[in-house]
Scaffold this motif. Structure first.
Motif, PDB file in Angstrom:
ATOM      1  N   VAL A   1       0.838  -1.206   0.000  1.00 30.40           N
ATOM      2  CA  VAL A   1       0.000   0.000   0.000  1.00 30.40           C
ATOM      3  C   VAL A   1       0.873   1.257   0.000  1.00 30.40           C
ATOM      4  CG1 VAL A   1      -1.702   1.305   1.318  1.00 30.40           C
ATOM      5  CG2 VAL A   1      -1.917  -1.169   1.135  1.00 30.40           C
ATOM      6  N   PHE A   2       1.943   1.215   0.782  1.00 29.53           N
ATOM      7  CA  PHE A   2       2.845   2.372   0.861  1.00 29.53           C
ATOM      8  C   PHE A   2       3.472   2.674  -0.494  1.00 29.53           C
ATOM      9  CE2 PHE A   2       7.175   4.028   1.373  1.00 29.53           C
ATOM     10  CZ  PHE A   2       6.923   5.200   2.057  1.00 29.53           C
ATOM     11  N   TYR A   3       4.013   1.637  -1.162  1.00 30.47           N
ATOM     12  CA  TYR A   3       4.684   1.861  -2.445  1.00 30.47           C
ATOM     13  C   TYR A   3       3.703   2.238  -3.553  1.00 30.47           C
ATOM     14  CZ  TYR A   3       9.022   0.065  -0.418  1.00 30.47           C
ATOM     15  OH  TYR A   3      10.135  -0.100   0.350  1.00 30.47           O
ATOM     16  N   ALA A   4       2.426   1.891  -3.376  1.00 29.25           N
ATOM     17  CA  ALA A   4       1.412   2.245  -4.377  1.00 29.25           C
ATOM     18  C   ALA A   4       0.886   3.668  -4.182  1.00 29.25           C
ATOM     19  CB  ALA A   4       0.251   1.258  -4.307  1.00 29.25           C
ATOM     20  N   THR A   5       1.244   4.295  -3.071  1.00 29.11           N
ATOM     21  CA  THR A   5       0.779   5.650  -2.774  1.00 29.11           C
ATOM     22  C   THR A   5       1.742   6.676  -3.383  1.00 29.11           C
ATOM     23  OG1 THR A   5      -0.145   4.888  -0.668  1.00 29.11           O
ATOM     24  CG2 THR A   5       0.183   7.256  -0.917  1.00 29.11           C
ATOM     25  N   PRO A   6       1.237   7.695  -4.089  1.00 23.10           N
ATOM     26  CA  PRO A   6       2.132   8.740  -4.611  1.00 23.10           C
ATOM     27  C   PRO A   6       2.995   9.312  -3.487  1.00 23.10           C
ATOM     28  CG  PRO A   6      -0.073   8.999  -5.501  1.00 23.10           C
ATOM     29  CD  PRO A   6      -0.166   7.932  -4.460  1.00 23.10           C
TER      30      PRO A   6
ATOM     31  N   ILE B   1      10.799  10.068   2.128  1.00 24.63           N
ATOM     32  CA  ILE B   1       9.953   9.108   1.425  1.00 24.63           C
ATOM     33  C   ILE B   1      10.696   8.530   0.221  1.00 24.63           C
ATOM     34  CG2 ILE B   1       7.773   8.770   0.194  1.00 24.63           C
ATOM     35  CD1 ILE B   1       7.444   9.268   3.200  1.00 24.63           C
ATOM     36  N   ASN B   2      11.465   9.358  -0.480  1.00 28.56           N
ATOM     37  CA  ASN B   2      12.232   8.897  -1.642  1.00 28.56           C
ATOM     38  C   ASN B   2      13.335   7.911  -1.266  1.00 28.56           C
ATOM     39  OD1 ASN B   2      10.841  10.279  -3.662  1.00 28.56           O
ATOM     40  ND2 ASN B   2      12.025  12.161  -3.346  1.00 28.56           N
ATOM     41  N   SER B   3      13.719   7.896  -0.013  1.00 31.69           N
ATOM     42  CA  SER B   3      14.794   6.991   0.417  1.00 31.69           C
ATOM     43  C   SER B   3      14.334   5.535   0.505  1.00 31.69           C
ATOM     44  CB  SER B   3      15.347   7.440   1.775  1.00 31.69           C
ATOM     45  OG  SER B   3      14.398   7.249   2.811  1.00 31.69           O
ATOM     46  N   PHE B   4      13.010   5.305   0.469  1.00 36.31           N
ATOM     47  CA  PHE B   4      12.485   3.939   0.497  1.00 36.31           C
ATOM     48  C   PHE B   4      12.601   3.323  -0.898  1.00 36.31           C
ATOM     49  CE2 PHE B   4      10.649   5.816   4.200  1.00 36.31           C
ATOM     50  CZ  PHE B   4      10.394   4.777   5.089  1.00 36.31           C
TER      51      PHE B   4
ATOM     52  N   ALA C   1       4.231  11.687   1.876  1.00 37.50           N
ATOM     53  CA  ALA C   1       4.968  12.692   2.643  1.00 37.50           C
ATOM     54  C   ALA C   1       4.024  13.634   3.376  1.00 37.50           C
ATOM     55  CB  ALA C   1       5.893  13.482   1.716  1.00 37.50           C
ATOM     56  N   ARG C   2       2.944  14.002   2.720  1.00 41.65           N
ATOM     57  CA  ARG C   2       1.986  14.926   3.342  1.00 41.65           C
ATOM     58  C   ARG C   2       1.234  14.247   4.486  1.00 41.65           C
ATOM     59  NH1 ARG C   2      -2.434  18.632   0.051  1.00 41.65           N
ATOM     60  NH2 ARG C   2      -3.434  19.534   1.905  1.00 41.65           N
ATOM     61  N   SER C   3       0.997  12.927   4.348  1.00 45.06           N
ATOM     62  CA  SER C   3       0.270  12.192   5.389  1.00 45.06           C
ATOM     63  C   SER C   3       1.140  11.924   6.605  1.00 45.06           C
ATOM     64  CB  SER C   3      -0.260  10.871   4.819  1.00 45.06           C
ATOM     65  OG  SER C   3      -1.131  11.096   3.740  1.00 45.06           O
ATOM     66  N   LEU C   4       2.382  11.473   6.382  1.00 45.96           N
ATOM     67  CA  LEU C   4       3.260  11.076   7.483  1.00 45.96           C
ATOM     68  C   LEU C   4       4.045  12.252   8.077  1.00 45.96           C
ATOM     69  CD1 LEU C   4       4.652   7.764   5.922  1.00 45.96           C
ATOM     70  CD2 LEU C   4       2.765   8.012   7.541  1.00 45.96           C
ATOM     71  N   LYS C   5       4.259  13.297   7.248  1.00 44.36           N
ATOM     72  CA  LYS C   5       5.013  14.486   7.679  1.00 44.36           C
ATOM     73  C   LYS C   5       6.332  14.117   8.365  1.00 44.36           C
ATOM     74  CE  LYS C   5       1.164  17.734   8.139  1.00 44.36           C
ATOM     75  NZ  LYS C   5       0.161  16.948   7.426  1.00 44.36           N
ATOM     76  N   PRO C   6       7.176  13.314   7.711  1.00 41.61           N
ATOM     77  CA  PRO C   6       8.439  12.917   8.346  1.00 41.61           C
ATOM     78  C   PRO C   6       9.467  14.046   8.300  1.00 41.61           C
ATOM     79  CG  PRO C   6       8.365  12.087   6.116  1.00 41.61           C
ATOM     80  CD  PRO C   6       7.044  12.778   6.349  1.00 41.61           C
ATOM     81  N   LYS C   7      10.454  13.946   9.170  1.00 43.61           N
ATOM     82  CA  LYS C   7      11.578  14.871   9.117  1.00 43.61           C
ATOM     83  C   LYS C   7      12.325  14.631   7.812  1.00 43.61           C
ATOM     84  CE  LYS C   7      15.611  16.368  11.763  1.00 43.61           C
ATOM     85  NZ  LYS C   7      16.438  16.124  12.975  1.00 43.61           N
ATOM     86  N   GLY C   8      12.511  15.646   7.029  1.00 49.31           N
ATOM     87  CA  GLY C   8      13.135  15.481   5.719  1.00 49.31           C
ATOM     88  C   GLY C   8      12.114  15.470   4.601  1.00 49.31           C
TER      89      GLY C   8
END
Length: 474
Positions: free
Chosen positions: A243-248, A265-268, A253-260
């Motif tokens: 599900v994560f990889y299928a999500t734009p 998100i691109n690092s996955f 990034a907007r949903s999880l709001k991680p540092k960076g």
């Protein structure tokens, strides 16, 4: 083709007319000869125009006919296709032994080998080409046509392997841990508390439909789960990583709001291998501290039950233990009352049991009023009979069997060791069962005499038992 031949004939006719005009024009004056040639060209163009107009009319008429008749022809076409499919299905059903409607040799089925374990199935597939053998197809179509709401699976997880967080769209999941120790986490619905518990051999799990959950093998031996899902359609499952990889990425990034932000998100990077049962080779580098917590007694009891430590129902020929709902709950331990209530509050849940049949013992002929039956052979070998088509077959370790609701059946131990079974009944209410000795004793002897054409006193030879004979001995 017909129209092309007509066009060819027309062109030949026009060409011959021109030849005739040329031959006849040799004796004419120059001005009249020029007029005759212009007339021939005009005649040719007129005939060509008329022919093209005729072709256009015919094409339009044909198109209208196709559009008009297509809806009427479609049911005929579909009827022919259905007839062919029915004939093919009938030929298929005649070519496979009838026992495979009730038997699946799951231990011989395709092994889905993953990084951290192995999965095998006894299930229905919508596409017949997805079955590996005709026998598996016969079993799958049997549970589907019976609307049994039951699918069986084995899940083997290697030590430190993890069945990654996932949920099932269309089924509750019930399981029995046959070996090993597993830490299981469940994310409840609102207020979204996590329930976690260390499950050991002989314990039962209940994972409601659409509930996020995961399983990690935390012991030194493989974890082997016997799983039952409450659907006879294709099971629909979604893993969190898929599900994560299928999500734009911008949405994630907007949903999880991680540092960076989106850089994080691109690092996955999505692995090429299926991660459903995961065991990375560099696990020690990835995980520095694992905490296997245990939730409160009340939360745990809603989803986990220690069936091996529960009451043993003893019969002359064997022992049964239950994870079930019963209306007579006052004598149950508190943990069992909570678990039973949880089963009853959810729709399409399963009653689970273990059955141990001693050597020469037999679960006597019986049927269930309100449930289909599906079971897995943990140990031993037996002989099964189903009243439909008077079908009999042998079962051994790793086999799955299925009995439709209302079909009388029996299970006999024919081996040199105890026969051990895990059995699922697709009812969240109290299971209702009728045994052969009970319905014979309950029927008036003069009715039996009239039915079996034997003297009434003959039926007094059948004794009334002081103890239940559900599992009897000779």
């Amino acid at each position: 083709m017909f129209l092309l031949m007509r066009l060819k004939d027309k062109m030949q006719l026009i060409s011959s007319d021109n030849v005739k005009l040329k031959c006849n024009s040799k004796n004419l004056p120059a001005d009249q000869e020029e007029k005759m040639q212009k007339f021939a060209v005009c005649a040719f163009l007129m005939k060509t125009f008329c022919f093209c107009l005729l072709m256009a009319v015919l094409t339009f008429t044909l198109g209208v006919a196709v559009v008009t008749l297509a809806p009427k022809l479609k049911p005929i076409k579909e009827g022919l296709q259905l007839k062919r499919a029915t004939e093919k299905s009938q030929n298929f059903s005649h070519s496979v032994d009838q026992k495979y409607k009730y038997l699946n040799n799951m231990q011989k089925s395709k092994q889905f080998k993953l990084q951290g374990g192995v999965v095998q199935w006894a299930r229905y597939r919508a596409n017949p080409a997805d079955y590996d053998t005709p026998e598996e197809r016969a079993f799958g179509e049997s549970i589907h046509s019976s609307n049994a709401r039951m699918t069986a699976s084995t899940l083997l997880i290697k030590p430190n392997g993890c069945r990654v967080p996932h949920w099932h769209y269309n089924a509750n999941e019930h399981g029995y841990l046959a070996s090993g120790t597993a830490w299981i986490g469940i994310l409840d619905s609102a207020p979204f508390a996590v329930t976690s518990y260390n499950v050991t051999k002989g314990q039962v799990i209940f994972l409601p439909r659409s509930t996020l959950h995961w399983m990690k093998c935390v012991g030194r031996e493989d974890c082997l789960f016997i799983l039952f899902f409450t659907t006879s359609d294709e099971l629909v499952t979604r893993d969190v990583d898929d599900v994560f990889y299928a999500t734009p990425k911008d949405i994630a990034a907007r949903s999880l709001k991680p540092k960076g932000g989106i850089s994080f998100i691109n690092s996955f990077k999505q692995p090429k291998e299926n991660q459903a049962v995961n065991l990375p080779p560099n696990l020690n580098e990835l995980v520095h501290k694992a905490s296997y917590t245990k939730s409160s007694f009340f939360r745990v009891s809603r989803y986990f039950f220690d069936m091996r430590a529960s009451r043993k129902f003893r019969y002359p020929g064997g022992i049964m233990q239950w994870a079930r709902y019963t209306k007579r709950r006052f004598w149950l331990p508190k943990s069992e009352r909570i678990f039973a209530k949880s089963l009853n509050e959810h729709a399409d849940t399963v009653t689970l049991a273990t059955m141990q049949i001693f050597q020469n013992g037999m679960r006597q002929p019986h049927y269930h009023f309100n449930a289909d039956t599906m079971g897995y052979v943990l140990a031993g070998c037996g002989r099964v009979g189903v009243d439909r088509n008077s079908t009999e077959f042998n079962i051994q370790k790793g086999d799955v069997f299925f009995f439709p609701q209302g079909a009388q059946h029996y299970i006999k131990n024919v081996g040199r060791q105890d026969l051990l079974l895990v059995i699922a009944f697709n009812t969240h209410d109290e299971l209702q069962t009728l045994d052969m000795d009970v319905y014979f004793q309950s029927t008036a002897d003069f009715i039996l005499a009239q039915l079996f054409l034997k003297k009434q006193e003959e039926f007094r030879k059948i004794p009334k038992f002081k103890t239940d004979q559900d599992i009897n001995l000779p």
